[in-house]
Design a protein around this motif. Structure first.
Motif, PDB file in Angstrom:
ATOM      1  N   PRO A  19       0.820  -1.218   0.000  1.00  0.00           N
ATOM      2  CA  PRO A  19       0.000   0.000   0.000  1.00  0.00           C
ATOM      3  C   PRO A  19       0.852   1.266   0.000  1.00  0.00           C
ATOM      4  O   PRO A  19       1.924   1.314   0.610  1.00  0.00           O
ATOM      5  CB  PRO A  19      -0.803  -0.115   1.291  1.00  0.00           C
ATOM      6  N   LEU A  21      -0.565   5.316  -0.267  1.00  0.00           N
ATOM      7  CA  LEU A  21      -1.662   6.236  -0.567  1.00  0.00           C
ATOM      8  C   LEU A  21      -1.158   7.413  -1.402  1.00  0.00           C
ATOM      9  O   LEU A  21      -1.023   8.531  -0.935  1.00  0.00           O
ATOM     10  CB  LEU A  21      -2.330   6.711   0.726  1.00  0.00           C
ATOM     11  N   GLU A  29      -4.712  -1.880  -0.207  1.00  0.00           N
ATOM     12  CA  GLU A  29      -5.613  -0.743  -0.067  1.00  0.00           C
ATOM     13  C   GLU A  29      -7.046  -1.154  -0.387  1.00  0.00           C
ATOM     14  O   GLU A  29      -7.287  -2.065  -1.180  1.00  0.00           O
ATOM     15  CB  GLU A  29      -5.218   0.385  -1.035  1.00  0.00           C
ATOM     16  N   TRP A  85     -12.732   2.337   5.568  1.00  0.00           N
ATOM     17  CA  TRP A  85     -13.466   2.266   4.308  1.00  0.00           C
ATOM     18  C   TRP A  85     -14.976   2.285   4.526  1.00  0.00           C
ATOM     19  O   TRP A  85     -15.722   2.543   3.606  1.00  0.00           O
ATOM     20  CB  TRP A  85     -13.075   1.011   3.520  1.00  0.00           C
ATOM     21  N   GLU A 110      -9.315   6.063  -3.251  1.00  0.00           N
ATOM     22  CA  GLU A 110      -8.729   5.175  -2.259  1.00  0.00           C
ATOM     23  C   GLU A 110      -9.511   5.363  -0.962  1.00  0.00           C
ATOM     24  O   GLU A 110      -9.842   6.485  -0.595  1.00  0.00           O
ATOM     25  CB  GLU A 110      -7.260   5.529  -2.016  1.00  0.00           C
ATOM     26  N   VAL A 113      -6.126   1.790   4.064  1.00  0.00           N
ATOM     27  CA  VAL A 113      -5.159   0.697   4.010  1.00  0.00           C
ATOM     28  C   VAL A 113      -5.600  -0.354   5.013  1.00  0.00           C
ATOM     29  O   VAL A 113      -5.939  -0.038   6.155  1.00  0.00           O
ATOM     30  CB  VAL A 113      -3.734   1.206   4.349  1.00  0.00           C
TER      31      VAL A 113
END
Length: 133
Positions: A19, A21, A29, A85, A110, A113
């Protein structure tokens, strides 16, 4: 755009964790993208997907996430817990039997993670049950 999905064993590749970002989707991710429905690939919805590898320089491989509790105990879904998320911080499940091949350009954003231990647990299942490397 994401393809309707491939049987995980038939689409086995190398699973990796990297991962970063940086605006690009990387293994480890959770990203958001449009995912077609199995029963009608012309329809679908925007959903979180755990990136588990790459197919080539343009496509990532992902596993769909769901926060629906009825996946608990289903062998085709693996629990990974809650994460950034999901705005409600609900427990999430990763679908193991359907791999999505996603064009980098179709990824909306995105999301987060997944910590290494959770990712490694998913990777172990992909290796043990589906022949990934």
């Amino acid at each position: 755009m994401s393809t309707p999905g491939h049987p995980t064993r038939d689409f086995a590749r190398t699973v990796s964790y990297s991962p970063d970002l940086d605006g690009d989707a990387d293994p480890g991710e959770v990203v958001w993208t449009w995912v077609p429905f199995e029963e009608d690939p012309t329809q679908g919805k925007d959903r979180p997907v755990l990136v588990v590898g790459r197919d080539d320089s343009r496509f990532v491989l992902g596993l769909m996430l769901s926060s629906q509790d009825y996946h608990r105990g289903d062998d085709d879904w693996y629990p990974i817990g809650a994460g950034a998320w999901d705005g409600e911080h609900r427990d999430s499940y990763v679908r193991l039997d359907r791999v999505l091949r996603i064009d980098d350009d179709s990824i909306r954003r995105e999301g987060a993670v997944v910590e290494r231990a959770r990712f490694d647990a998913v990777a172990d299942v992909l290796r043990d049950r589906f022949g990934w490397q």
